[in-house]
Design an enzyme around this catalytic site. Structure first.
Site, PDB file in Angstrom:
ATOM      1  N   HIS A 225       3.289   2.496  -5.900  1.00 57.74           N
ATOM      2  CA  HIS A 225       2.799   3.735  -5.286  1.00 57.74           C
ATOM      3  C   HIS A 225       3.926   4.757  -5.414  1.00 57.74           C
ATOM      4  O   HIS A 225       5.087   4.442  -5.184  1.00 57.74           O
ATOM      5  CB  HIS A 225       2.432   3.418  -3.831  1.00 57.74           C
ATOM      6  CG  HIS A 225       2.512   4.553  -2.880  1.00 57.74           C
ATOM      7  ND1 HIS A 225       1.754   5.687  -3.017  1.00 57.74           N
ATOM      8  CD2 HIS A 225       3.251   4.728  -1.752  1.00 57.74           C
ATOM      9  CE1 HIS A 225       2.030   6.506  -2.000  1.00 57.74           C
ATOM     10  NE2 HIS A 225       2.937   5.946  -1.233  1.00 57.74           N
ATOM     11  N   TYR A 259       0.172  12.631   0.642  1.00 54.43           N
ATOM     12  CA  TYR A 259       0.721  12.855   1.979  1.00 54.43           C
ATOM     13  C   TYR A 259       2.118  13.454   1.853  1.00 54.43           C
ATOM     14  O   TYR A 259       2.756  13.342   0.794  1.00 54.43           O
ATOM     15  CB  TYR A 259       0.723  11.563   2.808  1.00 54.43           C
ATOM     16  CG  TYR A 259       1.599  10.449   2.281  1.00 54.43           C
ATOM     17  CD1 TYR A 259       2.976  10.422   2.550  1.00 54.43           C
ATOM     18  CD2 TYR A 259       1.062   9.411   1.531  1.00 54.43           C
ATOM     19  CE1 TYR A 259       3.778   9.395   2.083  1.00 54.43           C
ATOM     20  CE2 TYR A 259       1.863   8.385   1.058  1.00 54.43           C
ATOM     21  CZ  TYR A 259       3.226   8.379   1.331  1.00 54.43           C
ATOM     22  OH  TYR A 259       4.014   7.366   0.857  1.00 54.43           O
ATOM     23  N   ASP A 549     -21.510 -16.336  17.986  1.00 58.78           N
ATOM     24  CA  ASP A 549     -22.729 -16.850  18.608  1.00 58.78           C
ATOM     25  C   ASP A 549     -23.524 -17.535  17.508  1.00 58.78           C
ATOM     26  O   ASP A 549     -23.651 -17.023  16.409  1.00 58.78           O
ATOM     27  CB  ASP A 549     -23.521 -15.754  19.325  1.00 58.78           C
ATOM     28  CG  ASP A 549     -24.108 -14.714  18.393  1.00 58.78           C
ATOM     29  OD1 ASP A 549     -23.552 -14.507  17.287  1.00 58.78           O
ATOM     30  OD2 ASP A 549     -25.110 -14.072  18.763  1.00 58.78           O
TER      31      ASP A 549
HETATM   32  P1  FAD Z   1       9.226  -6.140   3.437  1.00 63.48           P
HETATM   33  O1  FAD Z   1       9.841  -4.957   4.015  1.00 63.48           O
HETATM   34  O2  FAD Z   1       9.042  -6.163   1.968  1.00 63.48           O
HETATM   35  O3  FAD Z   1      10.033  -7.374   3.917  1.00 63.48           O
HETATM   36  C1  FAD Z   1       9.854  -8.643   3.348  1.00 63.48           C
HETATM   37  C2  FAD Z   1      11.209  -9.282   3.278  1.00 63.48           C
HETATM   38  O4  FAD Z   1      11.057 -10.614   2.852  1.00 63.48           O
HETATM   39  C3  FAD Z   1      12.126  -8.615   2.307  1.00 63.48           C
HETATM   40  O5  FAD Z   1      13.268  -8.189   2.999  1.00 63.48           O
HETATM   41  C4  FAD Z   1      12.454  -9.692   1.286  1.00 63.48           C
HETATM   42  O6  FAD Z   1      13.784  -9.641   0.848  1.00 63.48           O
HETATM   43  C5  FAD Z   1      12.173 -10.942   2.070  1.00 63.48           C
HETATM   44  N1  FAD Z   1      11.808 -12.082   1.241  1.00 63.48           N
HETATM   45  C6  FAD Z   1      10.797 -12.170   0.348  1.00 63.48           C
HETATM   46  N2  FAD Z   1      10.759 -13.389  -0.197  1.00 63.48           N
HETATM   47  C7  FAD Z   1      11.753 -14.107   0.385  1.00 63.48           C
HETATM   48  C8  FAD Z   1      12.219 -15.432   0.242  1.00 63.48           C
HETATM   49  N3  FAD Z   1      11.635 -16.296  -0.595  1.00 63.48           N
HETATM   50  N4  FAD Z   1      13.260 -15.829   0.997  1.00 63.48           N
HETATM   51  C9  FAD Z   1      13.853 -14.975   1.853  1.00 63.48           C
HETATM   52  N5  FAD Z   1      13.461 -13.711   2.018  1.00 63.48           N
HETATM   53  C10 FAD Z   1      12.411 -13.278   1.290  1.00 63.48           C
HETATM   54  N6  FAD Z   1       3.806   2.095   5.425  1.00 63.48           N
HETATM   55  C11 FAD Z   1       3.556   2.927   6.435  1.00 63.48           C
HETATM   56  O7  FAD Z   1       3.146   2.487   7.485  1.00 63.48           O
HETATM   57  N7  FAD Z   1       3.743   4.256   6.336  1.00 63.48           N
HETATM   58  C12 FAD Z   1       4.210   4.823   5.192  1.00 63.48           C
HETATM   59  O8  FAD Z   1       4.372   6.038   5.118  1.00 63.48           O
HETATM   60  C13 FAD Z   1       4.466   3.995   4.101  1.00 63.48           C
HETATM   61  N8  FAD Z   1       4.863   4.513   2.936  1.00 63.48           N
HETATM   62  C14 FAD Z   1       5.206   3.707   1.922  1.00 63.48           C
HETATM   63  C15 FAD Z   1       5.704   4.269   0.768  1.00 63.48           C
HETATM   64  C16 FAD Z   1       6.116   3.483  -0.277  1.00 63.48           C
HETATM   65  C17 FAD Z   1       6.673   4.115  -1.492  1.00 63.48           C
HETATM   66  C18 FAD Z   1       5.974   2.067  -0.171  1.00 63.48           C
HETATM   67  C19 FAD Z   1       6.417   1.181  -1.261  1.00 63.48           C
HETATM   68  C20 FAD Z   1       5.438   1.510   0.974  1.00 63.48           C
HETATM   69  C21 FAD Z   1       5.040   2.315   2.024  1.00 63.48           C
HETATM   70  N9  FAD Z   1       4.505   1.783   3.187  1.00 63.48           N
HETATM   71  C22 FAD Z   1       4.241   2.599   4.250  1.00 63.48           C
HETATM   72  C23 FAD Z   1       4.195   0.351   3.316  1.00 63.48           C
HETATM   73  C24 FAD Z   1       5.290  -0.368   4.055  1.00 63.48           C
HETATM   74  O9  FAD Z   1       6.519  -0.029   3.532  1.00 63.48           O
HETATM   75  C25 FAD Z   1       5.128  -1.878   3.955  1.00 63.48           C
HETATM   76  O10 FAD Z   1       3.788  -2.217   4.176  1.00 63.48           O
HETATM   77  C26 FAD Z   1       5.992  -2.600   4.975  1.00 63.48           C
HETATM   78  O11 FAD Z   1       7.304  -2.121   4.916  1.00 63.48           O
HETATM   79  C27 FAD Z   1       5.991  -4.096   4.737  1.00 63.48           C
HETATM   80  O12 FAD Z   1       6.885  -4.706   5.607  1.00 63.48           O
HETATM   81  P2  FAD Z   1       7.185  -6.258   5.497  1.00 63.48           P
HETATM   82  O13 FAD Z   1       8.178  -6.578   6.544  1.00 63.48           O
HETATM   83  O14 FAD Z   1       5.915  -6.989   5.462  1.00 63.48           O
HETATM   84  O15 FAD Z   1       7.770  -6.436   4.028  1.00 63.48           O
HETATM   85  N1  THG Z   2     -30.882 -17.498  13.118  1.00 59.49           N
HETATM   86  C1  THG Z   2     -30.279 -18.672  13.230  1.00 59.49           C
HETATM   87  N2  THG Z   2     -28.997 -18.781  13.548  1.00 59.49           N
HETATM   88  C2  THG Z   2     -28.248 -17.684  13.743  1.00 59.49           C
HETATM   89  C3  THG Z   2     -28.828 -16.418  13.667  1.00 59.49           C
HETATM   90  C4  THG Z   2     -30.190 -16.335  13.333  1.00 59.49           C
HETATM   91  N3  THG Z   2     -26.932 -17.811  13.997  1.00 59.49           N
HETATM   92  C5  THG Z   2     -26.085 -16.658  13.934  1.00 59.49           C
HETATM   93  C6  THG Z   2     -26.755 -15.466  14.539  1.00 59.49           C
HETATM   94  N4  THG Z   2     -28.083 -15.293  13.947  1.00 59.49           N
HETATM   95  C7  THG Z   2     -26.862 -15.722  16.013  1.00 59.49           C
HETATM   96  N5  THG Z   2     -27.533 -14.655  16.733  1.00 59.49           N
HETATM   97  C8  THG Z   2     -28.682 -14.853  17.414  1.00 59.49           C
HETATM   98  C9  THG Z   2     -28.974 -13.970  18.447  1.00 59.49           C
HETATM   99  C10 THG Z   2     -30.093 -14.179  19.241  1.00 59.49           C
HETATM  100  C11 THG Z   2     -30.928 -15.239  18.988  1.00 59.49           C
HETATM  101  C12 THG Z   2     -30.680 -16.070  17.922  1.00 59.49           C
HETATM  102  C13 THG Z   2     -29.543 -15.888  17.144  1.00 59.49           C
HETATM  103  C14 THG Z   2     -32.074 -15.513  19.880  1.00 59.49           C
HETATM  104  N6  THG Z   2     -31.863 -15.373  21.180  1.00 59.49           N
HETATM  105  C15 THG Z   2     -32.790 -15.754  22.199  1.00 59.49           C
HETATM  106  C16 THG Z   2     -32.795 -14.715  23.300  1.00 59.49           C
HETATM  107  O1  THG Z   2     -31.713 -14.187  23.580  1.00 59.49           O
HETATM  108  O2  THG Z   2     -33.817 -14.450  23.828  1.00 59.49           O
HETATM  109  C17 THG Z   2     -32.320 -17.104  22.715  1.00 59.49           C
HETATM  110  C18 THG Z   2     -32.999 -17.548  23.917  1.00 59.49           C
HETATM  111  C19 THG Z   2     -32.633 -18.956  24.270  1.00 59.49           C
HETATM  112  O3  THG Z   2     -31.407 -19.251  24.371  1.00 59.49           O
HETATM  113  O4  THG Z   2     -33.528 -19.730  24.462  1.00 59.49           O
HETATM  114  O5  THG Z   2     -33.109 -15.912  19.454  1.00 59.49           O
HETATM  115  O6  THG Z   2     -30.777 -15.243  13.196  1.00 59.49           O
HETATM  116  N7  THG Z   2     -30.972 -19.775  12.984  1.00 59.49           N
END
Ligand code: FAD
Ligand code: THG
Length: 813
Positions: A225, A259, A549
């Site tokens: 990026h 940005y 559910d």
């Molecule tokens: P990192 O900071 O990469 O840390 C991971 C660490 O793990 C590293 O220090 C590495 O050395 C270590 N590591 C990896 N493998 C090993 C290993 N095997 N053994 C030991 N150590 C290891 N985010 C925002 O929120 N706002 C922004 O404005 C923004 N801008 C960005 C702009 C740029 C140009 C880039 C590149 C990124 C930007 N991001 C931004 C994203 C953000 O930087 C990252 O998502 C974030 O920093 C990730 O953090 P992290 O701790 O997961 O990873």
């Molecule tokens: N069919 C079947 N399984 C499911 C769903 C489905 N699992 C996941 C999801 N959908 C679950 N959600 C619901 C929500 C409501 C009901 C069934 C599945 C339902 N409710 C009755 C009631 O509230 O009146 C139960 C009454 C009772 O407990 O007797 O029928 O679509 N197979």
């Protein structure tokens, strides 16, 4: 796991340092953080992140992560100066579509508790004088956000952790994970093995490679990026001190994928407007050899040219300047833009906290610490769960395609019903060819093609509208990926009978001597009933939050067919299953048609040797029988709230079953019906959709699902139940027949925002849009609330639910 586990964190970036702080703050003080690089500019993504922190996200959880990060960073101390500078944030619109979308974003902000205001162009320029007023239609200002100094924030958190006993070891590469008997025991480094009960992989974009060593797929793609700094900008000279660096709000120009922030008297520009540049880690060391850090690639100037043009158009003061420093920085993208958190299912004690922005880092770290130490995070993290991906979504091809797409769309306006166009048609039911013939418009979910409506119903729909069935007009936004035909399909389900493809409903066979006891322990309702029973029941986590559910149909003494909501349910059940229980996903091997409507019995009975009367085949019972020559399992269950059955058969009979039912239905006016009608009917009927209406954030009482809880037995989460809910899931019915909502709208009462909608759908039965909303318990049935749909305010009345057929007469006849 011992009371105070020995924890090793891999990576001292913003995530690893924050996690060390959060763990030690909770008394888990035996924490060792290892990093390959130096401390604290380790060379990872954190080391060069410009640190813009915007909080508002369509996800409530991601917003909560960002809010916590700001709160935490603002309170950190570092000897060199601030770790967080709350300059505020401004997102501008240069197109009408963006301006409308900023209204939607303002709604999310209000709903998730972020202060923000929509501004006209003059006010935008007052806040950010470099903006060309003529370019913009308006902006969204959030005063609490700002700049994080990521390395300082990392160090300050590390120092707090160290003061409580944590150890940080630089220049220590983790070469491998050591384990025995399904548990991690440590990590291997050049200096030997470091013992651990818990290993957390917070290795940034390198994490997927490490996880692969223990057989774990972490779906992320390292992507380059572009970030550039200009030379001196005249109007900025003298505005900012070296220390503060910035005073103007951080700025987003999403229509051009850009940005901006200040660096004293220069401007930093981040661009996503270039082609996606996925990074091949195999070549990374060679490719980054000439750069200051292993997460920086050489700047590719040509890719930046259009961004530079667009930047100068928005901020004319850049005109005389030029790019002075720039690089292509690397960080992680995921298929859905969310982080990846959780514990390896088959290797206890191995956790990941990956693909985390600086913005969300402290929130993710806090949730991870809670998860490790308390068994569950306080915030609902299902969107970030490591096990949320379907098998198909864990293939390298899928990960690359969708993560690349996520990069392209990072600033795009995404409609809630907009599905990807690539990698479609991967999972189709045996009815797919029939559905195509009938002109189905397909949505995508979990890799499945799911009819949303059928063009074949256009004529019958037109006839109904001509005869007076209401079909309120829609605005452009809500009319996308939608058809009035869906109204007719819903109407005909209530009036006649319709066929729904239920194949994508995920289902497992849970079998074995321990099956009944296992499901009793894992779920809230009584499922240890007679063969042929069907139970609606809840999976709770340890904190009493709703994990899912489900329905459990007992098809034999030791065999249940369990229908669930997502791959997370398999994960949860599999983690807890004893040796005498097997869980097998039978979704793709089987298929299902829901036949529902007042004429369902008339349509199906002639095909069946068994008596399908209400007395012989009761509501919430299951039967294994035949329809004509086809072996089927019928469940008298209806998520749309009508008489009828879910009819299952194995996949090879699918097409024949469809043809049989479709032919038999002609005399009764059967129509195929799609997801939009389905959703509308279930909302009318008061049925919740897990993941949308209810999550682990909610206990059964708040969700209106206490009827499915039997306190006379033991089950996971029971101990945590009890407190009176402060918010309740309510049905609200809009006053204006033409009012539309799509979900995630802010809800107002007494002048302030009190909650938000979850699902919403136009109900043809009542001729109004109905939504669910999370509202304070004090908001009573009959009260009026106001819903903000992209800036348009609609009144709605809180309704007892279900809105349609509370007496269950339609379904039990
Ligand atoms: P990192 O900071 O990469 O840390 C991971 C660490 O793990 C590293 O220090 C590495 O050395 C270590 N590591 C990896 N493998 C090993 C290993 N095997 N053994 C030991 N150590 C290891 N985010 C925002 O929120 N706002 C922004 O404005 C923004 N801008 C960005 C702009 C740029 C140009 C880039 C590149 C990124 C930007 N991001 C931004 C994203 C953000 O930087 C990252 O998502 C974030 O920093 C990730 O953090 P992290 O701790 O997961 O990873
Ligand atoms: N069919 C079947 N399984 C499911 C769903 C489905 N699992 C996941 C999801 N959908 C679950 N959600 C619901 C929500 C409501 C009901 C069934 C599945 C339902 N409710 C009755 C009631 O509230 O009146 C139960 C009454 C009772 O407990 O007797 O029928 O679509 N197979």
């Amino acid at each position: 796991m011992p009371e105070v586990p020995k924890v090793v964190v891999i990576g001292a970036g913003i995530v690893g340092t924050s996690l060390a702080d959060e763990l030690t703050a909770r008394g888990c003080t035996d924490v060792t953080v290892l990093d390959r690089g130096p401390l604290f500019a380790t060379g990872g993504s954190t080391s060069h992140a410009p640190g813009l922190v915007f909080q508002t996200n369509s996800s409530k959880t991601m917003t909560a992560f960002a809010r916590y990060t700001v709160e935490k960073f603002a309170a950190l101390h570092h000897p060199d100066g601030w770790a967080f500078n709350p300059v505020g944030g401004l997102e501008v619109a240069t197109t009408p579509e963006r301006w409308a979308d900023l209204h939607r974003k303002a709604g999310w902000a209000a709903a998730w508790g972020i202060e923000g205001r929509l501004l006209d162009p003059a006010d935008c320029v007052r806040l950010h004088p470099l903006l060309d007023r003529d370019q913009i239609l308006g902006g969204f200002h959030t005063p609490a956000v700002g700049l994080a100094k990521a390395v300082r924030a990392a160090e300050a958190q590390a120092r707090q952790a160290i003061s409580r006993g944590a150890t940080f070891r630089p220049h220590t590469e983790v070469l491998d994970i050591v384990h025995s008997g399904g548990r991690v025991t440590g990590v291997r480094t050049q200096a030997g093995v470091v013992d651990a009960d818990v290993v957390v992989c917070a290795a940034g974009f390198w994490g997927a490679e490490l996880a692969k060593r223990v057989g774990l797929v972490v779906p992320l793609v390292p992507m380059a990026h572009q970030y550039a700094r200009t030379g001196r900008i005249e109007p900025l000279v003298g505005r900012n001190t070296e220390l503060a660096e910035a005073g103007l709000p951080i700025l987003r120009h999403q229509d051009q994928d850009l940005y901006f922030r200040e660096h004293v008297d220069r401007i930093g520009i981040g661009s996503y407007s270039h082609q996606p540049m996925p990074v091949d880690l195999a070549n990374l060391l060679a490719d980054t050899a000439g750069e200051p850090m292993p997460s920086m690639l050489p700047f590719t100037e040509d890719d930046f040219a259009p961004a530079w043009q667009a930047a100068r158009t928005l901020l004319p003061a850049l005109g005389d300047s030029k790019v002075e420093e720039a690089f292509n920085g690397i960080f992680s993208f995921t298929p859905d833009g969310f982080s990846i958190m959780g514990e390896h299912r088959d290797l206890h004690g191995f956790w990941v906290a990956e693909a985390v922005w600086v913005t969300h880092s402290a929130g993710v770290a806090k949730a991870t610490a809670e998860w490790i130490l308390d068994g569950a995070p306080q915030v609902d993290v299902h969107e970030c769960d490591l096990y949320r991906f379907e098998d198909v979504a864990r293939s390298p091809r899928f990960i690359m395609q969708t993560s690349t797409q996520a990069f392209v769309e990072v600033y795009d306006i995404i409609h809630p019903y907009q599905f990807r166009s690539a990698l479609r048609g991967l999972r189709t039911s045996p009815f797919y060819a029939r559905q195509q013939e009938l002109g189905a418009f397909f949505y995508e979910g979990g890799g499945w093609e799911r009819p949303a409506w059928y063009e074949a119903n256009a004529a019958v729909a037109q006839q109904l509208f001509d005869d007076g069935l209401a079909c309120p007009p829609r605005d452009d936004w809500s009319a996308r990926y939608w058809s009035p035909i869906s109204i007719a399909e819903a109407h005909l389900t209530r009036e006649r009978v319709a066929m729904y493809d239920m194949t994508p409903l995920t289902r497992y066979e849970v079998a074995g001597p321990g099956a009944a006891a296992f499901l009793q322990r894992m779920t809230t309702n009584n499922v240890d009933k007679s063969v042929g029973s069907v139970s609606y029941t809840l999976l709770l986590d340890e904190t009493g939050g709703i994990r899912s559910d489900i329905t459990a149909a007992r098809l034999a003494e030791q065999r249940y067919q369990v229908a669930v909501n997502s791959p997370l349910d398999y994960d949860w059940l599999a983690r807890h299953a004893p040796d005498d229980v097997t869980i097998r996903d039978i979704t793709g091997a089987t298929c299902c048609i829901g036949v529902w409507g007042p004429l369902a019995r008339d349509m199906v009975q002639p095909l069946c040797p068994d008596d399908l009367s209400n007395e012989a085949f009761k509501y919430f019972r299951a039967k294994q029988t035949h329809l004509d020559a086809i072996p089927v399992t019928m469940l008298r269950v209806s998520y749309v709230g009508e008489l009828g059955w879910e009819i299952y058969t194995s996949a090879e009979y699918g097409a024949a079953l469809w043809d049989l039912l479709y032919a038999a239905g002609q005399a009764h006016g059967v129509v195929p019906a799609g997801r939009i009608a389905f959703n509308s009917l279930r909302v009318e009927k008061g049925y919740r959709l897990w993941g949308t209406d209810i999550t682990t954030e909610h206990q059964p009482a708040a969700a209106g699902l206490e009827f499915a809880v039997r306190t006379g037995k033991d089950f996971v989460g029971k101990q945590a139940l009890g407190a009176a809910p402060r918010t309740l899931l309510r049905s609200i019915v809009f006053d204006d027949a033409a009012a539309v909502a799509l979900g995630k709208e802010a809800v107002y009462a007494d002048g302030g925002c009190v909650g938000y909608t979850t699902s919403a759908a136009y109900s043809t039965t009542v001729g109004r849009t109905i939504a669910y909303a999370w509202l304070p318990a004090r908001v009573a049935i009959g009260d009026t609330v106001v819903v903000d749909y992209r800036g348009t305010r609609h009144t709605a009345v809180v309704h007892g639910d279900p809105v349609v057929d509370p007496q269950m007469t339609r379904i039990r006849r």
